[in-house]
Design a protein around this motif. Structure first.
Motif, PDB file in Angstrom:
ATOM      1  N   VAL A 194     -60.005  85.683  -5.738  1.00  0.00           N
ATOM      2  CA  VAL A 194     -60.584  85.710  -7.077  1.00  0.00           C
ATOM      3  C   VAL A 194     -59.746  86.674  -7.900  1.00  0.00           C
ATOM      4  O   VAL A 194     -59.680  87.870  -7.594  1.00  0.00           O
ATOM      5  N   VAL A 195     -59.105  86.134  -8.944  1.00  0.00           N
ATOM      6  CA  VAL A 195     -58.229  86.945  -9.791  1.00  0.00           C
ATOM      7  C   VAL A 195     -58.733  86.849 -11.227  1.00  0.00           C
ATOM      8  O   VAL A 195     -58.644  85.774 -11.841  1.00  0.00           O
ATOM      9  N   PRO A 196     -59.290  87.910 -11.778  1.00  0.00           N
ATOM     10  CA  PRO A 196     -59.807  87.861 -13.160  1.00  0.00           C
ATOM     11  C   PRO A 196     -58.749  87.359 -14.133  1.00  0.00           C
ATOM     12  O   PRO A 196     -57.607  87.817 -14.121  1.00  0.00           O
ATOM     13  N   GLY A 197     -59.147  86.384 -14.950  1.00  0.00           N
ATOM     14  CA  GLY A 197     -58.247  85.836 -15.949  1.00  0.00           C
ATOM     15  C   GLY A 197     -57.259  84.815 -15.420  1.00  0.00           C
ATOM     16  O   GLY A 197     -56.476  84.250 -16.193  1.00  0.00           O
ATOM     17  N   VAL A 198     -57.297  84.542 -14.120  1.00  0.00           N
ATOM     18  CA  VAL A 198     -56.353  83.589 -13.526  1.00  0.00           C
ATOM     19  C   VAL A 198     -57.077  82.444 -12.815  1.00  0.00           C
ATOM     20  O   VAL A 198     -56.883  81.277 -13.137  1.00  0.00           O
ATOM     21  N   THR A 199     -57.911  82.769 -11.842  1.00  0.00           N
ATOM     22  CA  THR A 199     -58.592  81.728 -11.061  1.00  0.00           C
ATOM     23  C   THR A 199     -59.850  81.252 -11.768  1.00  0.00           C
ATOM     24  O   THR A 199     -60.453  81.968 -12.566  1.00  0.00           O
ATOM     25  N   GLN A 200     -60.247  80.021 -11.427  1.00  0.00           N
ATOM     26  CA  GLN A 200     -61.471  79.430 -11.965  1.00  0.00           C
ATOM     27  C   GLN A 200     -62.513  79.336 -10.858  1.00  0.00           C
ATOM     28  O   GLN A 200     -62.193  78.985  -9.728  1.00  0.00           O
ATOM     29  N   ALA A 201     -63.751  79.642 -11.180  1.00  0.00           N
ATOM     30  CA  ALA A 201     -64.817  79.607 -10.182  1.00  0.00           C
ATOM     31  C   ALA A 201     -64.933  78.216  -9.562  1.00  0.00           C
ATOM     32  O   ALA A 201     -64.931  77.212 -10.268  1.00  0.00           O
ATOM     33  N   GLY A 202     -65.014  78.165  -8.248  1.00  0.00           N
ATOM     34  CA  GLY A 202     -65.202  76.903  -7.541  1.00  0.00           C
ATOM     35  C   GLY A 202     -63.950  76.084  -7.334  1.00  0.00           C
ATOM     36  O   GLY A 202     -64.000  75.025  -6.714  1.00  0.00           O
ATOM     37  N   SER A 203     -62.816  76.548  -7.832  1.00  0.00           N
ATOM     38  CA  SER A 203     -61.580  75.780  -7.662  1.00  0.00           C
ATOM     39  C   SER A 203     -61.042  75.938  -6.245  1.00  0.00           C
ATOM     40  O   SER A 203     -61.275  76.944  -5.578  1.00  0.00           O
ATOM     41  N   GLU A 204     -60.342  74.935  -5.770  1.00  0.00           N
ATOM     42  CA  GLU A 204     -59.720  74.990  -4.456  1.00  0.00           C
ATOM     43  C   GLU A 204     -58.481  74.102  -4.453  1.00  0.00           C
ATOM     44  O   GLU A 204     -58.335  73.209  -5.279  1.00  0.00           O
ATOM     45  N   THR A 205     -57.590  74.388  -3.516  1.00  0.00           N
ATOM     46  CA  THR A 205     -56.364  73.612  -3.410  1.00  0.00           C
ATOM     47  C   THR A 205     -56.272  72.965  -2.039  1.00  0.00           C
ATOM     48  O   THR A 205     -56.817  73.491  -1.054  1.00  0.00           O
ATOM     49  N   GLU A 206     -55.608  71.831  -1.970  1.00  0.00           N
ATOM     50  CA  GLU A 206     -55.361  71.166  -0.696  1.00  0.00           C
ATOM     51  C   GLU A 206     -53.998  71.548  -0.133  1.00  0.00           C
ATOM     52  O   GLU A 206     -53.633  71.110   0.959  1.00  0.00           O
ATOM     53  N   SER A 207     -53.259  72.377  -0.849  1.00  0.00           N
ATOM     54  CA  SER A 207     -51.944  72.804  -0.380  1.00  0.00           C
ATOM     55  C   SER A 207     -52.110  73.939   0.632  1.00  0.00           C
ATOM     56  O   SER A 207     -52.770  74.935   0.341  1.00  0.00           O
ATOM     57  N   PRO A 208     -51.533  73.804   1.812  1.00  0.00           N
ATOM     58  CA  PRO A 208     -51.671  74.864   2.814  1.00  0.00           C
ATOM     59  C   PRO A 208     -50.798  76.067   2.487  1.00  0.00           C
ATOM     60  O   PRO A 208     -49.685  75.932   1.984  1.00  0.00           O
TER      61      PRO A 208
END
Length: 334
Positions: A194-208
């Motif tokens: 969780v990075v303030p101002g960068v990440t979005q709540a609930g987002s995820e990536t399929e890239s390992p």
């Protein structure tokens, strides 16, 4: 067993009555007749919560290590009550699963098999898995307590939060117990940023990604110079856009010369720099990694081999080469 310390404090616990002692006294599990706040990890969380409640003039790095889930698998009774042993599903130990595994994989799979056989002999594998899941639930509660303290603190809006674990765990898959392999079960871990101002709540990536990304990513996010020559890479682009094109695989080493390359759809493993065999799995059609495709499709491994290390560093001494000095909380080489 390690549980003797709990008995010595007068705490009632249910311990395995029949399993022999393990050489390092840790092969034990079961419910504790205590609440979450009486477990060891609660002390760590209380210490971290108190730290977050104070005013700090300078930037800080706060590492909060939660022991569970780790052998011995102990957790409060309430977590066993919500998951009765008869409802626990055991992993599949597929007959013949090791028939297409090369020498290097066979050696890793065999490690701690005696523990697995002993647990099976005493018909306690389901209880072991139940205790592992209960200790995960307890750890989740501890993380929740920590995040509650964090949300109440003055640092909620300007602090990066990272949650990760160091390895997975096998309970019979590929006839193996514990960790120490390069398959998915041992190497797949939770990883949240969780990075303030960068990440979005609930987002995820399929890239390992792998954990070597932690140092360069956190260093850059904190506005510090990133040293050259690092094994890991900055995953900032994925934090900003989880669906961004990502060419980098996760690269996992275990002991010198053994490496797994994990892309979104494939896992390639090379043992002893190729001298003890290779494995290739299609993770889309074979998520359990039951079918080694290396002989059927050797032409596919070129792109994966390109990510292998050019050379391996010399192994450092293991923890067994040191003694712990509790007087100054440091390790000393023997």
């Amino acid at each position: 067993l390690i549980g003797d310390s709990f008995k010595g404090r007068g705490e009632d616990a249910r311990f395995l009555p029949t399993l022999p002692r393990h050489p390092n006294d840790s092969l034990d599990w079961g419910p504790m007749e205590v609440d979450d706040n009486e477990m060891g990890d609660a002390r760590t969380v209380r210490w971290a919560s108190e730290f977050l409640s104070r005013d700090h003039e300078n930037p800080f790095f706060l590492a909060v290590g939660i022991f569970q889930p780790h052998l011995p698998f102990y957790a409060p009774q309430k977590y066993f009550d919500v998951l009765p042993k008869e409802k626990v599903e055991l992993p599949i130990n597929k007959p013949g699963d090791l028939d297409d595994i090369p020498e290097g994989g066979q050696i890793m799979a065999e490690y701690r098999r005696n523990d697995l056989r002993m647990i099976e002999e005493y018909d306690d594998l389901r209880h072991c898995v139940q205790s592992y899941l209960a200790s995960i639930a307890h750890a989740d509660t501890m993380v929740g307590e920590l995040m509650y303290a964090f949300d109440k603190s003055a640092y909620r809006e300007n602090t990066i939060v990272v949650l990760w674990s160091d390895h997975g765990y096998a309970f019979g898959e590929k006839d193996h117990y514990a960790k120490n392999t390069l398959w998915e079960r041992s190497t797949h871990v939770p990883f949240i940023m969780v990075v303030p101002g960068v990440t979005q709540a609930g987002s995820e990536t399929e890239s390992p990604v792998d954990l070597t990304c932690l140092f360069p990513t956190l260093t850059k996010l904190c506005g510090l110079p990133v040293p050259s020559g690092l094994d890991g890479i900055d995953i900032g682009p994925l934090l900003e856009n989880p669906k961004a094109q990502w060419k980098h695989p996760a690269i996992i080493d275990y002991l010198k010369g053994n490496t797994a390359i994990r892309t979104r759809d494939w896992r390639y493993i090379q043992y002893d720099e190729g001298r003890k065999g290779e494995e290739l799995y299609d993770r889309v059609s074979d998520p359990h990694e039951w079918t080694n495709l290396i002989e059927k499709h050797p032409e596919l491994v070129g792109p994966f081999k390109a990510w292998l290390p050019n050379h391996y560093a010399e192994e450092v001494p293991t923890k067994g080469a040191y003694d712990f000095d509790p007087s100054n909380y440091k390790w000393k080489k023997r």
